[in-house]
Design an enzyme around this catalytic site. Structure first.
Site, PDB file in Angstrom:
ATOM      1  N   LEU A 136      -4.118  -8.221  -2.285  1.00  0.00           N
ATOM      2  CA  LEU A 136      -3.199  -7.595  -1.352  1.00  0.00           C
ATOM      3  C   LEU A 136      -2.811  -8.580  -0.257  1.00  0.00           C
ATOM      4  O   LEU A 136      -3.667  -9.119   0.438  1.00  0.00           O
ATOM      5  CB  LEU A 136      -3.846  -6.356  -0.706  1.00  0.00           C
ATOM      6  N   PHE A 154     -12.774  -2.409  -4.624  1.00  0.00           N
ATOM      7  CA  PHE A 154     -11.536  -2.049  -5.301  1.00  0.00           C
ATOM      8  C   PHE A 154     -10.622  -1.312  -4.338  1.00  0.00           C
ATOM      9  O   PHE A 154     -11.076  -0.450  -3.582  1.00  0.00           O
ATOM     10  CB  PHE A 154     -11.814  -1.101  -6.484  1.00  0.00           C
ATOM     11  N   ASP A 155      -9.344  -1.652  -4.387  1.00  0.00           N
ATOM     12  CA  ASP A 155      -8.363  -0.764  -3.788  1.00  0.00           C
ATOM     13  C   ASP A 155      -8.253   0.442  -4.722  1.00  0.00           C
ATOM     14  O   ASP A 155      -8.793   0.431  -5.834  1.00  0.00           O
ATOM     15  CB  ASP A 155      -7.021  -1.484  -3.657  1.00  0.00           C
ATOM     16  N   LEU A 156      -7.573   1.492  -4.264  1.00  0.00           N
ATOM     17  CA  LEU A 156      -7.434   2.695  -5.087  1.00  0.00           C
ATOM     18  C   LEU A 156      -6.043   2.749  -5.715  1.00  0.00           C
ATOM     19  O   LEU A 156      -5.882   2.644  -6.931  1.00  0.00           O
ATOM     20  CB  LEU A 156      -7.712   3.937  -4.245  1.00  0.00           C
TER      21      LEU A 156
END
Length: 197
Positions: free
Chosen positions: A166, A9-11
């Site tokens: 992304l 996961f990105d934050l």
């Protein structure tokens, strides 16, 4: 059989909405450089990419100016900015579901690892994650491709899925065989199904 074993996961923008904390801290850093930006929406492009990239590409800062701007940014961010942050709905339940299903969870963010860990603790999410991978405080390992490569080496597996779509990861060519799914925190069931399928 599960197609993936590790979920990344990105934050920022995936688990939480950090807009206020990041944009106000950027605004503070710009004020120190005698640049006034009153509309925080104009600073939203700072959410996601490494700060050094954004200060250079958006404001044309040189290396010395970038170093000073990041120092000023962190001055405010460490004190207040990282806590001006809102967790998206159903994220704890989503993470709990994935852990119950046996997935290994990791964070892959351009934010410094130290700050990412503090934010996870603030939201009481740190116990869900087996690895938190971010940039270094000196600005190294800040590109998403580098961070993904670090996570890949850590787990020594190509069976990974990234929690947030992304463009800079794809552009970097550092996908390492990872499948992508766009995180939509309001639709926990769909996201879980996308991972399992």
């Amino acid at each position: 059989m599960k197609k993936y074993s590790v979920v990344l996961f990105d934050l920022d923008g995936t688990l939480s909405d950090p807009k206020i904390g990041i944009t106000k801290s950027v605004q503070y850093a710009l004020q120190k450089a005698d640049i006034e930006v009153s509309d925080l929406d104009e600073l939203e492009s700072f959410i996601g990419p490494p700060l050094q990239v954004s200060f250079h590409e958006i404001y044309g800062f040189n290396d010395a100016q970038i170093e000073q701007a990041i120092s000023n940014y962190r001055e405010r961010f460490k004190e207040r900015g990282m806590f001006e942050n809102k967790l998206y709905e159903n994220i704890p339940a989503l993470l709990a579901d994935l852990k119950q299903l046996g997935y290994i969870l990791a964070i892959a963010t351009s934010k410094p690892t130290l700050f990412a860990e503090q934010i996870l603790k603030y939201f009481n999410l740190e116990h869900f994650f087996d690895l938190v991978a971010g940039s270094n405080l000196d600005g190294t390992r800040s590109a998403k491709g580098e961070i993904i490569a670090f996570v890949h080496e850590h787990f020594n597996s190509f069976q990974q899925l990234f929690g947030h779509l992304l463009k800079e990861v794809k552009a970097s060519g550092g996908c390492h065989g990872i499948g992508f799914v766009q995180a939509q925190s309001r639709f926990r069931t769909q996201l879980c199904r996308g991972i399992i399928d």
